[in-house]
Every structure is written in structure tokens, then in C-alpha cells.
Scaffold this active site. Structure first.
Site, PDB file in Angstrom:
ATOM      1  N   GLU A   1      12.135 -23.040 -27.918  1.00  0.00           N
ATOM      2  CA  GLU A   1      11.121 -22.017 -28.173  1.00  0.00           C
ATOM      3  C   GLU A   1      10.063 -22.605 -29.125  1.00  0.00           C
ATOM      4  OE1 GLU A   1      11.186 -17.476 -30.024  1.00  0.00           O
ATOM      5  OE2 GLU A   1      12.507 -19.010 -30.835  1.00  0.00           O
TER       6      GLU A   1
ATOM      7  N   LYS B   1       9.534 -13.546 -23.332  1.00  0.00           N
ATOM      8  CA  LYS B   1      10.589 -12.966 -24.175  1.00  0.00           C
ATOM      9  C   LYS B   1      10.477 -11.451 -24.158  1.00  0.00           C
ATOM     10  CE  LYS B   1      12.606 -13.621 -28.806  1.00  0.00           C
ATOM     11  NZ  LYS B   1      12.432 -14.345 -30.082  1.00  0.00           N
TER      12      LYS B   1
ATOM     13  N   CYS C   1      16.145 -17.228 -28.027  1.00  0.00           N
ATOM     14  CA  CYS C   1      16.481 -17.103 -29.451  1.00  0.00           C
ATOM     15  C   CYS C   1      17.137 -15.763 -29.788  1.00  0.00           C
ATOM     16  CB  CYS C   1      15.219 -17.349 -30.286  1.00  0.00           C
ATOM     17  SG  CYS C   1      15.523 -17.702 -32.041  1.00  0.00           S
TER      18      CYS C   1
END
Length: 536
Positions: free
Chosen positions: A296, A356, A406
Site C-alpha cells: 500500500e 480500499k 491494510c
């Protein structure tokens, strides 16, 4: 003349209140709750002391058993603070103590509701069962409220190894957490029953025939047996061959919230490590990977808008001769900012994307920015990202890679959606540079290990600054890097296609376990009303 008796002095209310507060039994219960919270914290990574978690809940059960609801609320708060204040200390690494303590207190307040509920059901027969359901109901609430929830610190995430872990494959993190808590409360109930039996003066062979003691022992032992019995269900065997995967950890020029002040340097570092891999492939030192995973934020320069970034990524993909999953910050034509993963083909350039979906509040976006600015100007450092809307699986040279960016690893539905979409392996590209060398990296890695077992998938964790890791489907770590160092990992990982019971069941284990807790609360309320009618 009739003598008048002198007035009787009214008791000093404040003195009575002070005496209650200093009641040794009350202080002992408060101490037990605090010790239980600290013990649960110590059980979490980076320490791998999973077996301390049941002992923590045994102490909590002893503190809450038979207490009034108001006392349960207070003891639950003490437990929550003792647990969450140290566990979440990483959130204050770069923004100071106020946001960290505010988050810990807010989460502890929600956790205190569990204390209230557990105290309320603790007089029921088989109370460890109902109390464990109450705990999972509280975790379900914390995972959704407020601001989309904050599941960090779920009991299951402290079990990346040990006897209970395989249970994740049949009921996900809710059932895994339930098993740990039930075992702990069962141990507490055994201790309470033995004390009752001892007070009755009959510790002998008849003790073994005590039904209440047997039920408490079953609550403690059955989860352990279930974990051992479930272990054979977890498999590492390839079902669709293997994939050779390269993970690139480029490192960052600086730690903290300003790690991306030199955004081009971050991109250059990841290109540099990929070019090193390409050189090793060319020399014959290593075999070419099928796919390459970058972390990321490995390119915080928008490669769609900046030709130099586009060219550098293309150069790296062509040199290594394999598709790369690139983490980038992208601004769309309508001005929306996305935390995006881009599938970069060495011949055709950027292709499929995943945005995301579950963004981190107070980090990637700022709820009620104007209000929170009153307390800290650091709110203006939070982003303005827009969440994605759907799961996307990348087809990388024939391997289906499910993307979980994440923070999303903490949310059951986000991970499950990618497996349901057909992921054969999971990738959790992350950027932990903001949190320096704190425990955050190891806590998140533990989540990834639990997810591997939950869905029976190898999990790849490329991180900008570490710890990057290759996780087997059984939750063990095959390879890992250190912190704040450039590194690469190469591994052959199994591609799995079957679905675990946990994946198939979806949210239902959590629903059913929450129903157990709510059912216990309903039964306790009915019993309470019945007693009031009888007394009336």
C-alpha cells in the site's frame, strides 16, 4: 415536665459512601478486573502468549460473577481500560496522547456494556455460555459502531497460534473468540464452584458428581477439545498448483506521519528493489516469479497523472517480466481520492483496480472535521479518501489474488468477500511507516495469520517498512522481513480453491453467538421480573 430525648445523629452519608468505596471485597474485584485486562493485553503480539487469554477471562468472570449491573458496568470499564490503553498505544505514536487515550476510552466504554451484561447473566445456570455470547455481541457492536466500527483487539486476533486457532476455520473470528472466552469463564466457574463446595465442607468423591461443577468444567474443556479436533481440517496442500510470488519491501525515507513527504523516494525505493530482483533473475540466481506484490502507498504519486511515475512502474514490471500489484494514491477525473491497488501488466500497463473499501477514520478520512479540530489541529493531517464499492480479485498470470488493503484485514466481511469472489491466495498490502516501531505491525500480522486459517488461504503481506511476510494457510509464518529495511521475499505458495465452513457460513456464526448472549439477557430479565412478582 416531660424530658425530651436528644435527637439521634443521622449517619454521615459521605462517610458511608467512602466506606463502600474502600470495601476490601470491592477493591479486590476492581483489582481482578484490572489484572484481567492487563493479562489479556500481555497475551497479544508481539508476545505469543495465547494461553494467557483464557486465564484473563477466568479472572474477569470471578470479578463479575454475582455483581449488580451497575457494578458490572464499572468493572467492565476497568477491564477495558487496562486492556486497551496499552494495546492501542501505537495510535499515539505521532499525534500524541490525546487521540490515543480518547480512542481507548471510547472503546472501553463500549466494552463496559459487556461487563454489565455478563454480570446480569452470571446468576443463570450455565452462566459461562451466556456470558460468552454477551462478549461476542459486544465485539459485534464494536466492529460496527461508531464510524464503521473498530474491531482491533477482538479476542480472536490474539490467537495467531495455539490450540484454539483451528476453530477459526469453522466459525471465523466470532467462534474463535467465543471458544477462548468460554474456556476462560468456564475456568472461573470451576473456581467459584469449588469454593462453594469447600465452604459446604464436602470436598470428597461426591464433588466429582456435582452437576454445576461438571457443567463449568465442560465449558472450560470443550473449546480445547474442539480446537484439537478441528486442526486436521486445516491444509496447506495446493489445489490448483502453486504460484511463485515476490514481495517487495522498498522501505521509506522517514518514519511517522510525514513518511510520504518524499513520495518520489518511496516509489524509487520500490522500483530499486524490483530492479534488484530482475538482476538476480537475469543472472540465474533466482527463478522468475509469476507475480510481484508491492505494498500500500508504494506509489503515492498518481501514475495516471504523472508520466514519470508511470514510466518507472512500467520499467520495473518489464524488467522483472511479471505483473505487479501497485499500491497508489489516485485522484479521479471527478476529484475523488482513492487508496487504490493497480494491476500493472508488463506489456499493457495499468489494468484492473481495487479501491480500499473500509477506510480508517481519523486517518484516511476525518469525520466531523470541524468539531474535532477543537481538540487537535492534527485532524487536518487526515485524508479525504473515498471508499471503493466492491471486492475485486486480480488475475495475475493465472493466479487469483484477493486484495485486502491494510486496515481492512480487521473486518470479517471484507476478507470473506474476496474469497467468495474466487481468490486463491490473499494479499494484504500495508503501510505501517506511520506507526514507527510500535506493536501495531505485529498486531496486524497476527490478524493476517488468523485470516489465513479462517479461509484456508496463503496470505501475502507486503509492507512499505515491514514487517512483510509470507503466511501459510495454517497460519504459520514461512518468511518475514525486519523493520525499516529494504528487502524482498520469494516463495512458492499453494493456490487453494475450496471454501472453509467459516467462509460458507458468512456472518451467521456471529449472529447465532450474539443470539446466545441476547437470549441469556432475556432469560435473566424474565427471572428478575418473576422474582419481583413473587416478592410483591
Amino acid at each position: 415536665m416531660t424530658a425530651t430525648a436528644p435527637p439521634v445523629a443521622a449517619p454521615d452519608a459521605s462517610a458511608a459512601a467512602t466506606a463502600r468505596r474502600l470495601d476490601p471485597r470491592r477493591l479486590a474485584r476492581t483489582g481482578l478486573a484490572a489484572a484481567a485486562g492487563l493479562l489479556l493485553y500481555v497475551s497479544f503480539p508481539p508476545r505469543e502468549l495465547w494461553w494467557l487469554a483464557p486465564l484473563s477471562y477466568a479472572l474477569l468472570g470471578l470479578a463479575l460473577h454475582g455483581r449488580r449491573m451497575r457494578a458490572g458496568l464499572g468493572l467492565g470499564l476497568v477491564f477495558g481500560l487496562a486492556y486497551l490503553v496499552p494495546l492501542l498505544s501505537w495510535t499515539g505514536v505521532d499525534v500524541g496522547a490525546l487521540p490515543w487515550l480518547a480512542l481507548a476510552v471510547a472503546e472501553a466504554l463500549i466494552m463496559s456494556l459487556a461487563g454489565l451484561g455478563i454480570a446480569y447473566v452470571s446468576r443463570l445456570p450455565l452462566w459461562p455460555l451466556w456470558a460468552s455470547g454477551v462478549w461476542i455481541a459486544d465485539e459485534a457492536l464494536r466492529a460496527r459502531f461508531p464510524f464503521g466500527g473498530f474491531p482491533w483487539g477482538k479476542v480472536a486476533f490474539g490467537q495467531p497460534s495455539g490450540v484454539f486457532l483451528p476453530i477459526a476455520s469453522i466459525g471465523g473470528t466470532p467462534l474463535l473468540g467465543f471458544a477462548v472466552v468460554l474456556c476462560g469463564f468456564g475456568l472461573g466457574a470451576v473456581a467459584l464452584r469449588l469454593r462453594t463446595v469447600r465452604d459446604g465442607g464436602r470436598i470428597d468423591m461426591s464433588t466429582l458428581r456435582d452437576r454445576a461443577l461438571a457443567a463449568a468444567a465442560a465449558c472450560a474443556v470443550v473449546p480445547v477439545i474442539a480446537g484439537a479436533a478441528t486442526a486436521p481440517l486445516v491444509s496447506d496442500a495446493p489445489q490448483a498448483g502453486t504460484a511463485r510470488v515476490a514481495l517487495i519491501q522498498g522501505n521509506v525515507p522517514r518514519m511517522g506521519l510525514d513518511f510520504n513527504a518524499q513520495r518520489r523516494a518511496v516509489l524509487d525505493y520500490h522500483v530499486r528493489e524490483t530492479m534488484k530482483l530482475a538482476a538476480k533473475i537475469k543472472s540465474g540466481a533466482v527463478k522468475k516469479p509469476d507475480l510481484v506484490l508491492w505494498p500500500e502507498n508504494s506509489s503515492d504519486i498518481d501514475p495516471y497523472a504523472n508520466q514519470d511515475a508511470y514510466d518507472e512502474i512500467t520499467k520495473a514490471a518489464q524488467a522483472v517480466g511479471a505483473p505487479i500489484s501497485v499500491g497508489a494514491v489516485v485522484t479521479t477525473a471527478d476529484g475523488e481520492v482513492h487508496n487504490r491497488l493497480i494491476l500493472w501488466n508488463p506489456k499493457t500497463g495499468p489494468g484492473a483496480t481495487y479501491d480500499k473499501r473500509h477506510l480508517q477514520p481519523f486517518g484516511e478520512y476525518m469525520p466531523y472535521r470541524g468539531f474535532f479540530r477543537i481538540f487537535s489541529k492534527d485532524v487536518d493531517r487526515a485524508g479525504n479518501f473515498v471508499p471503493g464499492k466492491k471486492a475485486v480479485v486480480f488475475d495475475m498470470a493465472g493466479t487469483k489474488v484477493g486484495n485486502v488493503t491494510c486496515y481492512e484485514a480487521a473486518f470479517d466481511d471484507v476478507v470473506r468477500d474476496q474469497v467468495d469472489k474466487g481468490a486463491q491466495i490473499l494479499a494484504v498490502p500495508s503501510n505501517n511507516a506511520t506507526f514507527d516501531r510500535s506493536q501495531m505491525t505485529y498486531q496486524q500480522l497476527a490478524m493476517d495469520r488468523v485470516r489465513a486459517v479462517e479461509h484456508d488461504r496463503a496470505v501475502m503481506v507486503p509492507v512499505t517498512s515491514g514487517v512483510s511476510a509470507v503466511i501459510r494457510p495454517d497460519g504459520s509464518v514461512a518468511q518475514h522481513t525486519g523493520l525499516f529495511e529494504p528487502a524482498m521475499l520469494l516463495a512458492n505458495v499453494p493456490r487453494r480453491t475450496s471454501l472453509t465452513l467459516a467462509t460458507r457460513a458468512g456472518v451467521w456464526p456471529e449472529v447465532l453467538l450474539t443470539a446466545i448472549g441476547l437470549g441469556g439477557l432475556g432469560w435473566a430479565a424474565a427471572r428478575s421480573r418473576g422474582r419481583r412478582r413473587t416478592d410483591g
